[in-house]
Design a protein around this motif. Structure first.
Motif, PDB file in Angstrom:
ATOM      1  N   ARG B 494       0.833  -1.206   0.000  1.00  0.00           N
ATOM      2  CA  ARG B 494       0.000   0.000   0.000  1.00  0.00           C
ATOM      3  C   ARG B 494       0.873   1.264   0.000  1.00  0.00           C
ATOM      4  N   MET B 495       1.975   1.153   0.720  1.00  0.00           N
ATOM      5  CA  MET B 495       2.906   2.289   0.742  1.00  0.00           C
ATOM      6  C   MET B 495       3.423   2.563  -0.666  1.00  0.00           C
ATOM      7  N   GLY B 497       2.063   1.695  -3.502  1.00  0.00           N
ATOM      8  CA  GLY B 497       0.971   2.201  -4.335  1.00  0.00           C
ATOM      9  C   GLY B 497       0.665   3.656  -4.056  1.00  0.00           C
ATOM     10  N   ASN B 498       0.443   3.944  -2.781  1.00  0.00           N
ATOM     11  CA  ASN B 498       0.041   5.299  -2.411  1.00  0.00           C
ATOM     12  C   ASN B 498       1.123   6.338  -2.683  1.00  0.00           C
ATOM     13  N   PHE B 499       2.364   5.966  -2.305  1.00  0.00           N
ATOM     14  CA  PHE B 499       3.427   6.978  -2.475  1.00  0.00           C
ATOM     15  C   PHE B 499       3.840   7.155  -3.926  1.00  0.00           C
ATOM     16  N   GLN B 501       1.800   7.080  -6.297  1.00  0.00           N
ATOM     17  CA  GLN B 501       0.734   7.951  -6.813  1.00  0.00           C
ATOM     18  C   GLN B 501       0.889   9.391  -6.286  1.00  0.00           C
ATOM     19  N   LEU B 502       1.200   9.444  -5.017  1.00  0.00           N
ATOM     20  CA  LEU B 502       1.378  10.768  -4.396  1.00  0.00           C
ATOM     21  C   LEU B 502       2.542  11.513  -5.034  1.00  0.00           C
ATOM     22  N   LYS B 505       1.456  12.717  -8.312  1.00  0.00           N
ATOM     23  CA  LYS B 505       0.542  13.837  -8.141  1.00  0.00           C
ATOM     24  C   LYS B 505       1.290  15.129  -7.801  1.00  0.00           C
ATOM     25  N   LYS B 506       2.185  15.045  -6.826  1.00  0.00           N
ATOM     26  CA  LYS B 506       2.801  16.252  -6.309  1.00  0.00           C
ATOM     27  C   LYS B 506       4.046  16.699  -7.087  1.00  0.00           C
ATOM     28  N   PHE B 523       3.170   1.551  -9.697  1.00  0.00           N
ATOM     29  CA  PHE B 523       1.817   1.538  -9.176  1.00  0.00           C
ATOM     30  C   PHE B 523       1.040   0.316  -9.662  1.00  0.00           C
TER      31      PHE B 523
END
Lengths: 137, 697
Positions: B494-495, B497-499, B501-502, B505-506, B523
């Motif tokens: 999850r880390m 995947g989320n990071f 994506q983050l 994004k950023k 991802f």
């Protein structure tokens, strides 16, 4: 500004959650505890009680369920809404947590976009429109 | 004084009569007493002296027996004469029979008081005189006079009686005997007693015991009811007397007795020797003997005869008769034999019972036991009949002894599993039932043990229990693994995947296109990994889920699944057909639904036709339901048929046919849990036919 007690042992999740909160309209104050025991110590030592507890399940020392059980048995603490925020999708965990009087059960997702939605619905429901008990004395 | 003169003087003075007759009857001298008695005789001739001179002459003609005889003098006086002779003369001495007549009358009255016949008999067996008693005789005693025994009696009796008579005279001893004679009204029985007389003859007293014997008929009748006959054997004559019942027992007509005479003929050869030996023993040792023998009756049937014999002694303690009873014990013998046979049969039955069985009496002594009893419990003794159970197994549990007592008091006791550690350390597991057994009267005679050594089964079971326990702990570990997988494994994922994506994004503006693509790959990989983990969890959790069976309407179940697949069906324009479907069957509906879902999904998914056609058909087996899902899809090469059921097995590149390689593995697992099997066949269209069975309930 509402006070949120975030009980979570994963630094990444703490960051992701605060990142997600920062995108919402609600600005909140975060207190972080790295396991259930720390969270309980905080609740019992501080006069200021949080308006919401975000609780992970899988943690060392005192896990989320054990923490939940103690909080909900404590007459001074049981009114604080506890939202479970966990990776587990297992029925057993969900049932157990509700049996222990959890107020909501939310899932941590793999992708950040979905996580943002989860956090937004949480702030909308628990912080934005809800009236919560004045715990500040 | 001349001796002759003295003698003459004696003769002349004597009151007795002296008569000397020359052998030519010419010279006759007599003493004065006789002369006086006769009076004046014209001449001294035999004719003048005697009333019946012919009898005297006849008598003198046969001078051999020198006994006393009575003849009348011519004057009518009866005189007892005794006769002796030498070469030239007959010497007769006589005395008036007046006194002896008195004695005779007295004797007669005595004899008359007894129901006997008395005969005077010569040593040759001739009847010389008689005294008739009150005993009724069918032949008047006069008829016996002058006749010999052999003329009166059947030869075999006469011969015997003559021998006794001679023995009596020779040994001057009183001898008794019994015999029976045929009379018009049946057999008459007689006791005879020979008494020696001083004159060299003998006196026989005959008693007809027939009436006495008849008196015994009452006794006999009662004996008859008991099937007991009496018999008596005269030792001297070997003559045997039987009561009527013996004839019945032997199956003989009474008239037939002569034919069999002793009855010995009815016995088996070797038994005859035994009978003779026993009779001899009775005579010799004067004791009672009993034997039980089987005979061939005169009517050709067989019978068991129990005979008792005992000696009858005379006053001197001499055995004169052997007497006894004879009983037909066939019935009781038959019962006894039957019982014995039953017992033998039972013992055989028990002996060869293929189980460890034993029968005990009230003292826990072995009556019967099976061979398995000995072998199962390692008994080294060859025969334990009569031995106590506690001797044979000194190491049995103390508690068992009280169990035995309770059973002997009527309880039935069963134990499905009992552990017995023997003295030598060997361990037996036993299963047993103890039951009391009862005799005909319902009295407990002992107990029967039905036992089974179940050591092997129990040990197998214990092993099984142990492996189940191990399996359960393994399962618990697996569950633990699943939990770890669902949390700990997913958390880092999850880390990622989320990071990723983050980050995208950023900080996308700080990356070039490649960097953005790379983040996308990271991802994607995380997402796929998560799917794999979730499938693996589904697969493992499926293995220990038990579903309750219920009646399931197959068509409704299928339609529900088709609804879940409706997007795909619409997209691929698939056609679904049902064939011979049953109304409802008893099964685990979730499992079966899952199987149908995956098979139909595959049938449509792996299909390159413009119109995928999927047929779901059913056949009824004897003990199972057979379902088939038939498609006109791309098919599976025969060498890959087994492979498709393996987890994470993919046959096609992801880009061509998407899928995670878990569907068929889940199907196989579910079908096996429903007690069936699943297999693949190619069909005419080149497509696949997946068939599976489930057990009928």
């Amino acid at each position: 500004m509402p006070l949120i007690l975030h009980i979570e042992d994963n630094e990444g999740d703490i960051m992701l959650t605060q990142e997600a909160f920062s995108t919402t309209a609600v600005s909140a104050q975060f207190v972080v505890a790295y396991n259930g025991q720390e969270g309980l110590n905080y609740l019992r030592s501080e006069r200021t009680k949080p308006d919401l507890i975000l609780l992970d399940i899988n943690m060392p020392v005192l896990n989320g369920k054990e923490f939940l059980a103690r909080v909900k048995m404590d007459t001074k603490l049981k009114t604080i809404p506890v939202v479970i925020l966990t990776t587990s999708e297992s029925n057993t965990d969900i049932r157990e947590c509700y049996n222990l009087h959890a107020n909501a059960y939310l899932n941590k997702t793999l992708d950040f976009d979905s996580y943002l939605e989860v956090i937004r619905s949480l702030t909308d429901f628990w912080l934005k429109h809800n009236l919560y008990i004045e715990n500040h004395n | 004084m001349h001796p002759n003169n003295n003698l003459r003087n004696f003769f002349s003075k004597s009151n007795d009569f002296f008569l000397i007759i020359s052998k030519d009857y010419q010279k006759i001298e007599m003493n004065p007493a006789l002369e006086t008695a006769l009076g004046n005789l014209s001449s001294k001739t035999v004719q003048q002296i005697f009333k019946t001179p012919e009898k005297i002459l006849l008598r003198l003609e046969k001078p051999l027996d020198s006994n006393v005889q009575q003849f009348y003098l011519s004057n009518g006086q009866l005189v007892d004469w005794s006769l002796s002779f030498d070469d030239n003369y007959f010497y007769l001495t006589g005395r008036l029979a007046q006194n002896s007549n008195t004695i005779k009358e007295e004797m007669q009255s005595i004899f008359d008081a007894f129901p006997d016949l008395g005969f005077k008999m010569s040593p040759e067996g001739r009847y010389l005189g008689y005294y008739a008693g009150m005993t009724p005789t069918f032949i008047p005693p006069e008829a016996f006079m002058g006749k010999k025994l052999s003329e009166i009696m059947p030869p075999y009796i006469a011969e015997n009686q003559l021998a006794l008579l001679k023995q009596c005279i020779e040994k001057k001893a009183i001898i008794t005997s019994q015999y029976s004679l045929p009379y018009p009204d049946g057999l008459h029985h007689f006791d005879s007693k020979y008494i020696p007389l001083s004159d060299g003859n003998c006196f026989v007293i005959v008693r007809n015991t027939t009436d006495y014997t008849r008196m015994q008929e009452l006794l006999e009748e009662s004996q008859s009811r008991a099937k007991i006959g009496s018999w008596e054997m005269n030792i001297d004559t070997k003559e045997v007397f039987w009561t009527n019942e013996i004839y019945n027992i032997y199956g003989l007509d009474k008239q037939e007795k002569d034919k069999v005479y002793t009855g010995l003929e009815l016995y088996e050869e070797e038994d005859r020797a035994l009978i003779k030996k026993n009779i001899n023993d009775i005579i010799e040792h004067k004791h009672t003997i009993e034997h039980k023998l089987q005979i061939n009756k005169a009517d050709n049937t067989k019978a068991w005869i129990n005979t008792i014999g005992y000696p009858v002694l005379n006053a001197d303690g001499k055995v004169i008769k052997v007497r006894g009873t004879l009983q037909d014990v066939s019935e009781s013998q038959a019962i006894r034999l039957e019982l014995q046979q039953n017992k033998d049969t039972l013992q055989l039955l028990i002996k060869y019972t293929p189980a460890a069985v034993a029968m005990f009496d009230n003292d826990m002594r072995y009556i019967a036991y099976s061979d398995r009893w000995l072998s199962d419990y390692n008994v080294e003794l060859e025969d334990i009949t009569g031995l106590s159970h506690y001797e044979v197994f000194p190491d049995i549990k103390g508690a068992w002894k009280s169990d035995h007592q309770r059973v002997l008091e009527g309880e039935i006791y069963a134990n499905p599993e009992d552990k017995w550690t023997r003295e030598d350390g060997s361990v037996f597991y036993l299963k047993y039932v103890l039951r009391p057994w009862r005799d005909k009267q319902g009295t407990i005679g002992g107990l029967i043990m039905f036992t089974e050594v179940i050591t092997e089964q129990v040990e197998t079971r214990l092993k099984l229990e142990k492996s189940v326990e191990e399996l359960l702990s393994t399962n618990a570990e697996l569950e633990q693994f699943a939990y770890v997988a669902s949390h700990d494994l997913q958390e880092p994922l999850r880390m990622i995947g989320n990071f990723s994506q983050l980050l995208n994004k950023k900080y996308a503006d700080q990356l070039d296109d490649k960097g953005v693509t790379y983040l996308g790959i990271i991802f994607d990989a995380a997402k796929r990994m998560k799917a794999l983990i979730q499938n693996l969890l589904a697969y493992s959790s499926n293995s220990h889920q038990k579903e309750i069976l219920k009646e399931v309407d197959i068509k409704s179940l299928l339609e529900e699944k088709l609804k879940d697949l409706s997007l795909l069906i619409d997209e691929k324009r698939a056609e679904i057909k049902f064939q011979n479907l049953p109304n409802s069957i008893s099964c685990a509906s979730n499992q079966l639904g899952m199987v149908f879902y995956n098979l139909i999904l595959n049938a449509i998914k792996f299909n390159d036709k413009a119109t995928p056609v999927v047929t779901i058909s059913y056949k009824k087996g004897s003990d199972k339901h057979i379902f088939s899902v038939i498609d006109n899809g791309i098919g599976i090469e025969s060498h890959l048929r087994e492979k498709v059921f393996k987890i994470f097995q993919r046959l096609h590149p992801k880009k061509v046919y998407s899928g995670n390689g878990i569907g068929l593995a889940l199907c196989k697992k579910a079908v096996e849990q429903m007690g069936g099997e699943i297999w693949h066949e190619s069909n005419e269209s080149g497509g696949s036919t997946f068939s599976f069975t489930i057990i009928k309930y």
